[in-house]
Structure formats: C-alpha cells, structure tokens
Design an enzyme around this catalytic site. Structure first.
Site, PDB file in Angstrom:
ATOM      1  N   GLU A 131       1.905  -0.960   2.092  1.00  0.00           N
ATOM      2  CA  GLU A 131       2.325   0.352   2.586  1.00  0.00           C
ATOM      3  C   GLU A 131       3.603   0.249   3.423  1.00  0.00           C
ATOM      4  O   GLU A 131       4.360   1.195   3.524  1.00  0.00           O
ATOM      5  CB  GLU A 131       1.208   0.998   3.403  1.00  0.00           C
ATOM      6  CG  GLU A 131       1.477   2.442   3.733  1.00  0.00           C
ATOM      7  CD  GLU A 131       0.293   3.141   4.340  1.00  0.00           C
ATOM      8  OE1 GLU A 131       0.361   4.369   4.506  1.00  0.00           O
ATOM      9  OE2 GLU A 131      -0.713   2.477   4.668  1.00  0.00           O
ATOM     10  N   ALA A 142       0.750   4.784  11.778  1.00  0.00           N
ATOM     11  CA  ALA A 142       0.048   3.687  12.447  1.00  0.00           C
ATOM     12  C   ALA A 142       0.631   2.326  12.099  1.00  0.00           C
ATOM     13  O   ALA A 142      -0.074   1.320  12.105  1.00  0.00           O
ATOM     14  CB  ALA A 142      -1.436   3.736  12.095  1.00  0.00           C
ATOM     15  N   ASP A 276      -7.573   5.632   2.843  1.00  0.00           N
ATOM     16  CA  ASP A 276      -6.717   5.043   3.878  1.00  0.00           C
ATOM     17  C   ASP A 276      -7.598   4.462   4.980  1.00  0.00           C
ATOM     18  O   ASP A 276      -7.222   4.443   6.161  1.00  0.00           O
ATOM     19  CB  ASP A 276      -5.750   6.100   4.445  1.00  0.00           C
ATOM     20  CG  ASP A 276      -4.613   5.506   5.261  1.00  0.00           C
ATOM     21  OD1 ASP A 276      -4.394   4.274   5.171  1.00  0.00           O
ATOM     22  OD2 ASP A 276      -3.953   6.247   5.995  1.00  0.00           O
ATOM     23  N   ALA A 311      -4.674   7.449  12.807  1.00  0.00           N
ATOM     24  CA  ALA A 311      -4.548   6.078  12.300  1.00  0.00           C
ATOM     25  C   ALA A 311      -5.652   5.812  11.293  1.00  0.00           C
ATOM     26  O   ALA A 311      -6.759   5.439  11.672  1.00  0.00           O
ATOM     27  CB  ALA A 311      -4.635   5.079  13.448  1.00  0.00           C
TER      28      ALA A 311
END
Length: 383
Positions: A131, A142, A276, A311
């Site tokens: 990512e 984050a 995620d 996050a």
C-alpha cells in the site's frame, strides 16, 4: 490429501453464473458436481450428506486488502504470526488472502516481501500487496509520513525480485513524480497498479488509468474528496469501466449513503469489498501498532493515537457482506461476488472466489442472518 466425499443438499449456491438451487458434490477437494435435488433412489450419494435447509453456499471469500488479524500483522514479517492471521480468517470464511504491507524503509520492505513470498510459495497467501510507500504525505492515513517517497521503478524491480512472482498489487498516488512510469512498469510486469492515498485531480487520475492502473484503493478514504466542480479520483474511478473500486464496508470508513452511491454508480461487478483489517481484528479494545504507529481501538473503531485518524478496520470480510446486504439493500449474490469473484478477478487470482465444477472446494455456508455457519477449505471442513 484425500477427503471424505461431501454432498450438500437443499442449498442455494452462488456461482459465477447466478444462483443454483439444489445440491453440490465435493470429491477429492474439488467441486465434483452441481445438480438438482432429485437423486436416483438406486444410487444414493456416498460419504457425508448434509441437508442445508435452503441455506446459502457461497465461495470462500477473498480479501485483497488486509494487513493483519488475531493479534498479528503482515508487516511484522513473522511467518507464525502470518499463519495465525490466515487461520483466523479461514475459520471465518475468508479462504484467500493477499498479505498487505504498509510504508517502511527500503530494507524493511524487501525483508517483508521476501518473508511473505515464502508463505505464497506454500500456498497460504494468494499474493503480496504494497500500500506504500509511493503515496501522498497529505493523504498518508495510517502510514508514517517519514517513510513515504516518490515512485521509483528501480525499487519496484527489487520488490519483484524479492517477491518471486507473488507481488500482486501496489498503490500509487498519480500526482507524484514518476508515478505514471511506475504504473506502466507495474502493468507491464503483471502487477496491478492501484490509485490511492492521493491528491490527484480528475484528469491526473484518468491519466493513471490510461497508463494501466485498474484499481481504486478504498474509495473515498485517503483521497481528494468528491466535489461537483473538482470531481477528483472518486468520480474518475466510478465513471471508468476499466476500474475495480475497493470499498471498506465497516460502517466507519464510509457512510452507508456514500457506499450506496458506489454500488449504484459502478455496479456490484466493479466493487471489491475489502477490510483493510489490522492486528486488532478478532481481539478487543486496546492499543496496538500498525507498522510503527500506535493505534487505539475503542468500540471496534481503530484510530491513530497521535492524531485520531482512522487506522484500518477490525472486521472480517463476511461482516462487510452483511453490512452491504442489510444496510444498502444489495442482493446476497451480488454482495457475495463483491467479496469473492470480483476481487479475485481484479488481482488475477485464478480459481479463487468461485464455485464451479472442477474448482477448489472452498465454500462457506451462511445462516439465515448471513453469519458464517460452516467453512470448507479444499474439501475439508474447517474446525
């Protein structure tokens, strides 16, 4: 490994072609047959026979954007911890995972990629996703902003070497210097380039798609917002039939009203439900880490301790399917495909996320409330 044959009767089976009402037969770890519930009385099925009473049978789900779970994180490059994350997800109906990394130093990134490649070789992971670090500081989310850098095809090539063919996707902010060259290099190497963590405007995002990017990373989150005179990457992704759009359906990252817009604009066949998820998934409230950053989880909602930014999530993918069906009114088959065959196709994961004769018997039985009642992996029930 040989397994006892299993016949599931009175089932609603979600296949790539629609819903099959009837029975499903599993032999030697694969789907052997799909048929009506009218077997010949002279030839009853051998092995285990289970009447599901009209329950859904769906493909093992596919999470292509996940960073950890069950107290472990893929960036830790700890094989035992990664296997615990895989086992936790498998028990909950997610049978294919792409291990997600976050921004790290060049040396740490290579070490992480190499460690995850071993698990890919062993068939435990379906691939590796990076990512960071080629994302915008202003939309770092984050990720540690001090670890972000401009896209570098030489560094990307080192990832490919360390990954031994298992690097599946990389997120890039198109406005950064060298971004379009990196996207072209990824596309030519068979790696999916995703647009995300970006301040790119509409035109620059379209340029990224023209260069070969085919995924939008968790749409809405960590990207330039949608505005009627400045539509940005969100409108570019929703309008482009070449693009698969990731969506985090935990009801925290995206309001249901905005999520409904994604489905109505792009259609379920272009929406990839992702979690995620981070290491806190499956545990409770408390403090955790994501990469080198401290995260506090309260009421299942994860935020950075330093600045309160969201996050990651703490859900497992079947929860995203339930939220999509119950909160958005999307049909069960469509929501399931958005969590199985759509992400698998977007990343080229052959055979994953599909129920078809001859394919691996990775199956999930869903109860009436769409909770996971049972999971089969490669033809064996998961304890």
């Amino acid at each position: 490994m040989a397994h006892t044959p299993v016949t599931l009767t009175n089932a609603r089976v979600v296949t790539p072609d629609g819903v099959h009402d009837g029975r499903l037969r599993v032999e030697n770890g694969r789907v052997a047959a799909l048929g009506p519930d009218t077997p010949s009385p002279a030839a009853p099925p051998t092995g285990e026979v289970r009447d599901l009473g009209g329950a859904w049978v769906v493909p093992g789900l596919v999470d292509t954007h996940i960073h950890g779970g069950a107290g472990h994180a893929f960036p830790d490059a700890d094989p035992e911890g990664a296997l615990a994350t895989v086992a936790f997800n498998r028990r909950h109906g997610v049978t294919s995972l792409v291990g997600g990394l976050v921004a790290a130093t060049p040396d740490d990134t290579l070490r992480q990629v190499a460690a995850l490649a071993e698990l890919c070789d062993a068939g435990e992971l379906a691939g590796i996703y990076l990512e960071g670090p080629f994302i915008a500081r202003s939309k770092c989310g984050a990720h540690d902003p001090e670890l972000l850098r401009d896209p570098d095809t030489a560094e990307f090539d080192r990832w490919l070497e360390a990954g031994r063919g298992h690097v599946r996707m990389v997120t890039v902010a198109p406005e950064l210097p060298g971004a379009l060259d990196l996207i072209r290099a990824a596309a030519s190497s068979g790696v999916v380039a995703a647009v995300g963590h970006t301040e790119a405007d509409y035109e620059r995002t379209l340029a990224a798609f023209d260069a070969g990017a085919t995924v939008a990373t968790h749409v809405y989150n960590a990207m330039r917002p949608l505005n009627h005179r400045d539509p940005g990457p969100i409108a570019a992704a929703l309008n482009d039939a070449r693009v698969t759009v990731e969506l985090i359906m935990d009801n925290v990252h995206v309001h249901p009203g905005a999520a409904a817009l994604v489905f109505s604009s792009a259609g379920a066949d272009r929406v990839s439900l992702v979690t995620d998820a981070m290491s806190a998934t499956g545990l409770g409230d408390g403090e955790y880490t994501l990469g080198d950053l401290r995260v506090r989880v309260s009421g299942g909602e994860a935020r950075l301790v330093e600045n309160g930014a969201i996050a990651s999530s703490t859900i497992v993918l079947p929860q995203a399917v339930r939220n999509t069906v119950e909160g958005l009114g999307v049909g069960v088959p469509e929501a399931v495909r958005s969590a199985s065959s759509v992400p698998a196709a977007a990343l080229g994961l052959a055979g994953a996320g599909r129920i078809e004769v001859g394919g691996h018997a990775d199956l999930v039985v869903l109860g009436r409330d769409l909770t996971v009642a049972d999971v089969m992996y490669r033809g064996a029930w998961v304890a």
